[in-house]
Design a protein around this motif. Structure first.
Motif, PDB file in Angstrom:
ATOM      1  N   UNK A 101     -18.981   5.608  15.214  1.00 55.19           N
ATOM      2  CA  UNK A 101     -18.283   6.544  16.079  1.00 55.19           C
ATOM      3  C   UNK A 101     -17.395   5.819  17.075  1.00 55.19           C
ATOM      4  N   UNK A 102     -16.178   6.308  17.270  1.00 50.71           N
ATOM      5  CA  UNK A 102     -15.273   5.790  18.300  1.00 50.71           C
ATOM      6  C   UNK A 102     -15.437   6.693  19.518  1.00 50.71           C
ATOM      7  N   UNK A 103     -16.187   6.220  20.512  1.00 51.11           N
ATOM      8  CA  UNK A 103     -16.536   7.028  21.678  1.00 51.11           C
ATOM      9  C   UNK A 103     -15.851   6.442  22.909  1.00 51.11           C
ATOM     10  N   UNK A 104     -15.005   7.235  23.562  1.00 55.29           N
ATOM     11  CA  UNK A 104     -14.355   6.748  24.784  1.00 55.29           C
ATOM     12  C   UNK A 104     -15.380   6.431  25.871  1.00 55.29           C
ATOM     13  N   UNK A 105     -15.001   5.593  26.817  1.00 57.99           N
ATOM     14  CA  UNK A 105     -15.902   5.195  27.906  1.00 57.99           C
ATOM     15  C   UNK A 105     -16.314   6.392  28.753  1.00 57.99           C
ATOM     16  N   UNK A 106     -15.411   7.341  28.937  1.00 52.50           N
ATOM     17  CA  UNK A 106     -15.703   8.546  29.706  1.00 52.50           C
ATOM     18  C   UNK A 106     -15.611   9.736  28.761  1.00 52.50           C
ATOM     19  N   UNK A 107     -16.699  10.493  28.650  1.00 58.52           N
ATOM     20  CA  UNK A 107     -16.716  11.639  27.742  1.00 58.52           C
ATOM     21  C   UNK A 107     -17.239  12.882  28.434  1.00 58.52           C
ATOM     22  N   UNK A 108     -16.865  14.024  27.891  1.00 56.68           N
ATOM     23  CA  UNK A 108     -17.450  15.313  28.240  1.00 56.68           C
ATOM     24  C   UNK A 108     -17.886  15.938  26.918  1.00 56.68           C
ATOM     25  N   UNK A 109     -18.553  17.060  26.974  1.00 55.60           N
ATOM     26  CA  UNK A 109     -18.974  17.716  25.737  1.00 55.60           C
ATOM     27  C   UNK A 109     -17.801  18.088  24.837  1.00 55.60           C
ATOM     28  N   UNK A 110     -16.608  18.252  25.409  1.00 51.85           N
ATOM     29  CA  UNK A 110     -15.438  18.650  24.609  1.00 51.85           C
ATOM     30  C   UNK A 110     -14.573  17.469  24.153  1.00 51.85           C
ATOM     31  N   UNK A 111     -14.977  16.234  24.478  1.00 55.14           N
ATOM     32  CA  UNK A 111     -14.222  15.051  24.042  1.00 55.14           C
ATOM     33  C   UNK A 111     -14.284  14.938  22.517  1.00 55.14           C
ATOM     34  N   UNK A 112     -13.122  14.751  21.897  1.00 51.65           N
ATOM     35  CA  UNK A 112     -13.078  14.578  20.445  1.00 51.65           C
ATOM     36  C   UNK A 112     -13.515  13.163  20.078  1.00 51.65           C
ATOM     37  N   UNK A 113     -14.391  13.073  19.077  1.00 58.01           N
ATOM     38  CA  UNK A 113     -14.917  11.792  18.616  1.00 58.01           C
ATOM     39  C   UNK A 113     -14.405  11.539  17.210  1.00 58.01           C
ATOM     40  N   UNK A 114     -13.908  10.327  16.991  1.00 59.70           N
ATOM     41  CA  UNK A 114     -13.359   9.977  15.682  1.00 59.70           C
ATOM     42  C   UNK A 114     -14.183   8.864  15.033  1.00 59.70           C
ATOM     43  N   UNK A 115     -14.051   8.758  13.725  1.00 61.41           N
ATOM     44  CA  UNK A 115     -14.686   7.678  12.972  1.00 61.41           C
ATOM     45  C   UNK A 115     -14.002   6.374  13.350  1.00 61.41           C
ATOM     46  N   UNK A 116     -14.777   5.344  13.661  1.00 60.78           N
ATOM     47  CA  UNK A 116     -14.203   4.066  14.044  1.00 60.78           C
ATOM     48  C   UNK A 116     -13.625   3.320  12.843  1.00 60.78           C
ATOM     49  N   UNK A 117     -14.067   3.653  11.638  1.00 58.92           N
ATOM     50  CA  UNK A 117     -13.550   2.974  10.446  1.00 58.92           C
ATOM     51  C   UNK A 117     -12.240   3.568   9.956  1.00 58.92           C
ATOM     52  N   UNK A 118     -12.187   4.898   9.790  1.00 57.85           N
ATOM     53  CA  UNK A 118     -10.989   5.505   9.199  1.00 57.85           C
ATOM     54  C   UNK A 118     -10.168   6.332  10.179  1.00 57.85           C
TER      55      UNK A 118
END
Length: 71
Positions: A19-36
């Motif tokens: 998972x590509x997770x930003x340093x600051x997140x909220x429940x509505x933050x979009x999370x992307x695959x770190x590979x593709x």
């Protein structure tokens, strides 16, 4: 007891669980695959899916955006 995670945490496009997770997140933050780079869902949805799979009380722990096998 379940030994592997699946569902939303596994990328439906490339099959990895990175998972590509930003340093600051909220429940509505979009999370992307770190590979593709494909969208996996929101942080809130992914945390809910992790919990449904026994995450916090099972064999895995989610901490600071990292999934760790325990036990």
């Amino acid at each position: 007891m379940q030994e592997y995670l699946d569902h939303k945490l596994e990328c439906p496009y490339c099959g990895t669980i990175r998972l590509r997770i930003p340093a600051v997140t909220t429940d509505s933050t979009e999370i992307k695959c770190d590979d593709c780079g494909e969208l996996l869902g929101t942080w809130g949805d992914l945390q809910d899916d992790f919990a449904k799979q026994g995450g916090h009380d099972g064999v895995f722990r989610l901490s600071s955006g990292r999934i760790k096998r325990i036990g």
